[in-house]
Design a protein around this motif. Structure first.
Motif, PDB file in Angstrom:
ATOM      1  N   TYR A  83      23.976 -22.838 -16.913  1.00 24.34           N
ATOM      2  CA  TYR A  83      23.531 -23.380 -18.196  1.00 24.34           C
ATOM      3  C   TYR A  83      23.042 -22.292 -19.147  1.00 24.34           C
ATOM      4  CZ  TYR A  83      24.119 -28.388 -17.637  1.00 24.34           C
ATOM      5  OH  TYR A  83      24.670 -29.639 -17.526  1.00 24.34           O
TER       6      TYR A  83
ATOM      7  N   GLU B  71      22.333 -22.739 -33.303  1.00 27.99           N
ATOM      8  CA  GLU B  71      22.461 -24.171 -33.066  1.00 27.99           C
ATOM      9  C   GLU B  71      21.453 -24.930 -33.912  1.00 27.99           C
ATOM     10  OE1 GLU B  71      23.231 -26.914 -29.209  1.00 27.99           O
ATOM     11  OE2 GLU B  71      21.272 -25.922 -29.219  1.00 27.99           O
TER      12      GLU B  71
ATOM     13  N   SER C 217      24.506 -35.289 -22.124  1.00 27.10           N
ATOM     14  CA  SER C 217      23.772 -34.218 -21.452  1.00 27.10           C
ATOM     15  C   SER C 217      23.153 -34.777 -20.185  1.00 27.10           C
ATOM     16  CB  SER C 217      22.680 -33.638 -22.352  1.00 27.10           C
ATOM     17  OG  SER C 217      23.216 -32.939 -23.449  1.00 27.10           O
TER      18      SER C 217
ATOM     19  N   THR D 274      30.677 -34.899 -26.712  1.00 25.46           N
ATOM     20  CA  THR D 274      29.532 -34.010 -26.944  1.00 25.46           C
ATOM     21  C   THR D 274      28.747 -34.550 -28.129  1.00 25.46           C
ATOM     22  OG1 THR D 274      30.863 -32.140 -26.165  1.00 25.46           O
ATOM     23  CG2 THR D 274      28.848 -31.611 -27.340  1.00 25.46           C
TER      24      THR D 274
ATOM     25  N   SER E 173      23.410 -31.519 -28.890  1.00 31.23           N
ATOM     26  CA  SER E 173      23.136 -30.317 -28.108  1.00 31.23           C
ATOM     27  C   SER E 173      24.426 -29.764 -27.515  1.00 31.23           C
ATOM     28  CB  SER E 173      22.142 -30.628 -26.984  1.00 31.23           C
ATOM     29  OG  SER E 173      21.875 -29.467 -26.220  1.00 31.23           O
TER      30      SER E 173
ATOM     31  N   ALA F 204      24.862 -26.595 -26.773  1.00 35.30           N
ATOM     32  CA  ALA F 204      24.511 -25.527 -25.832  1.00 35.30           C
ATOM     33  C   ALA F 204      24.173 -26.060 -24.448  1.00 35.30           C
ATOM     34  CB  ALA F 204      23.343 -24.702 -26.372  1.00 35.30           C
TER      35      ALA F 204
ATOM     36  N   ARG G  59      29.392 -28.273 -22.194  1.00 33.58           N
ATOM     37  CA  ARG G  59      29.040 -27.002 -22.835  1.00 33.58           C
ATOM     38  C   ARG G  59      30.148 -25.961 -22.695  1.00 33.58           C
ATOM     39  NH1 ARG G  59      27.322 -27.985 -18.105  1.00 33.58           N
ATOM     40  NH2 ARG G  59      27.152 -26.454 -16.425  1.00 33.58           N
TER      41      ARG G  59
ATOM     42  N   TRP H  99      31.455 -22.928 -25.183  1.00 30.96           N
ATOM     43  CA  TRP H  99      31.646 -21.526 -24.790  1.00 30.96           C
ATOM     44  C   TRP H  99      33.075 -21.075 -25.094  1.00 30.96           C
ATOM     45  CZ3 TRP H  99      29.363 -22.067 -19.155  1.00 30.96           C
ATOM     46  CH2 TRP H  99      27.969 -22.289 -19.238  1.00 30.96           C
TER      47      TRP H  99
END
Length: 339
Positions: A98, A159, A230, A309, A312, A314, A319, A323
């Motif tokens: 993470y 973010e 999340s 998503t 958040s 990140a 996630r 990336w």
């Protein structure tokens, strides 16, 4: 991709990268390509000062710096309104990677972040740590990075209000900015469910420099738009590390986002820009992001909507998508000249 229950999904612009709706233009300039690296991740803390206010900085990369080695591309992660820089370096046992800083260190980047004034380990003042204050934080941070790395230009990944801080800095110091990634960004905020709800407390934000930020508030970052995007265990881990710094955070960025938008003017952002938004993110509509995108002067720009998503990006379950698109943008190959 369509999700009729979400304002971000009102239209599909162009399918790209296999990740959702995307607007993309050919790059006008190249970034340094960072190779994937193996080895032990090295880290170090740093301190700088904005006037009399001490500001904490943190760095990660593969291996300790060595004299005479080639400089690596620097990426600076800029945190948002309700969390510290730990959001980019979170350890969640049993849940996989993470830490964006770990991941991008493995990609070959020299990764930096900081706690802004009145956040985390950085100094406390009587100010409200608004976007303008964040720009001043970034100015002294980038000067320290230049001294430590020899790199005069830095990639920024921000973010939420961190994206606003990075964008405002890019307007103030374009010569220091390489490429920009704005996650969970908002331009004018028109039609934003999140900002409409937040504006109900505008009088409080105007009259108070700090606001309550407890565990429930941290949990709500991941549940307010679309529960399930999340992992609840991840948000508990985030709350664990955040609460060591107290249960209050500054109101400045909330005030800016409810009363002073736009704070980033696209015509003045000269660097290449990637806008990344979760399809369920209530902070901005696609129309709001498109308006910003269409006014950017640099042809090297992209708008990508990530599926499954929310706000958040990140710390989302997906996630890895964030990336992937960020790495691809920061390592864009040099375009062939025309003519």
């Amino acid at each position: 991709m369509t999700n009729s229950d979400n304002p971000l999904a009102r239209r599909t612009v162009l399918t790209g990268l296999g990740l959702g709706a995307a607007i993309a233009a050919m790059p006008a300039q190249a970034a340094t390509v960072a190779p994937t690296e193996s080895g032990e991740i090295w880290s170090s803390e740093y301190w700088t000062k904005k006037g009399n206010t001490p500001l904490w900085m943190f760095r990660k990369r593969i291996g300790a710096p060595k004299p005479g080695e080639p400089a690596r591309p620097v990426v600076f992660f800029v945190h948002g309104s309700s969390v510290t820089s730990r959001v980019f370096d979170l350890n969640v046992p049993g849940k996989g990677e993470y830490s964006a800083m770990n991941e991008f260190a493995r990609y070959g980047f020299d990764c930096w972040t900081m706690d802004h004034e009145n956040y985390g380990k950085s100094g406390r003042t009587s100010g409200n740590s608004d976007i303008a204050s964040g720009v001043e934080d970034l100015k002294v941070a980038v000067e320290l990075i230049a001294r430590e790395t020899g790199q005069s230009k830095v990639h920024f990944v921000g973010e939420s209000s961190g994206a606003l801080r990075a964008g405002a800095y890019a307007m103030a110091a374009p010569e220091r900015v390489d490429r920009l990634v704005f996650g969970a960004f908002t331009y004018k905020g028109e039609g934003s469910p999140t900002l409409t709800k937040r504006a109900e407390q505008l009088a409080y934000f105007r009259s108070h420099n700090m606001r309550k930020r407890d565990r429930d508030m941290i949990r709500s970052i991941a549940t307010r738009d679309k529960p399930g995007t999340s992992d609840p265990a991840v948000m508990e881990a985030l709350a664990d590390v955040e609460m060591q710094f107290g249960d209050h955070v500054p109101t400045g960025t909330y005030l800016d986002m409810t009363a002073n938008l736009p704070v980033v003017h696209p015509e003045k952002v000269l660097a290449p820009v990637l806008l990344v938004s979760g399809v369920y993110d209530g902070i901005a509509t696609v129309a709001d992001l498109e308006e910003f995108y269409n006014k950017l002067p640099n042809g090297d720009r992209q708008l990508i909507i990530l599926p499954n998503t929310a706000h958040s990006v990140a710390l989302a379950i997906n996630r890895h998508l964030f990336w992937h698109v960020t790495r691809a943008f920061l390592t864009m190959p040099t375009p062939m000249p025309l003519g």
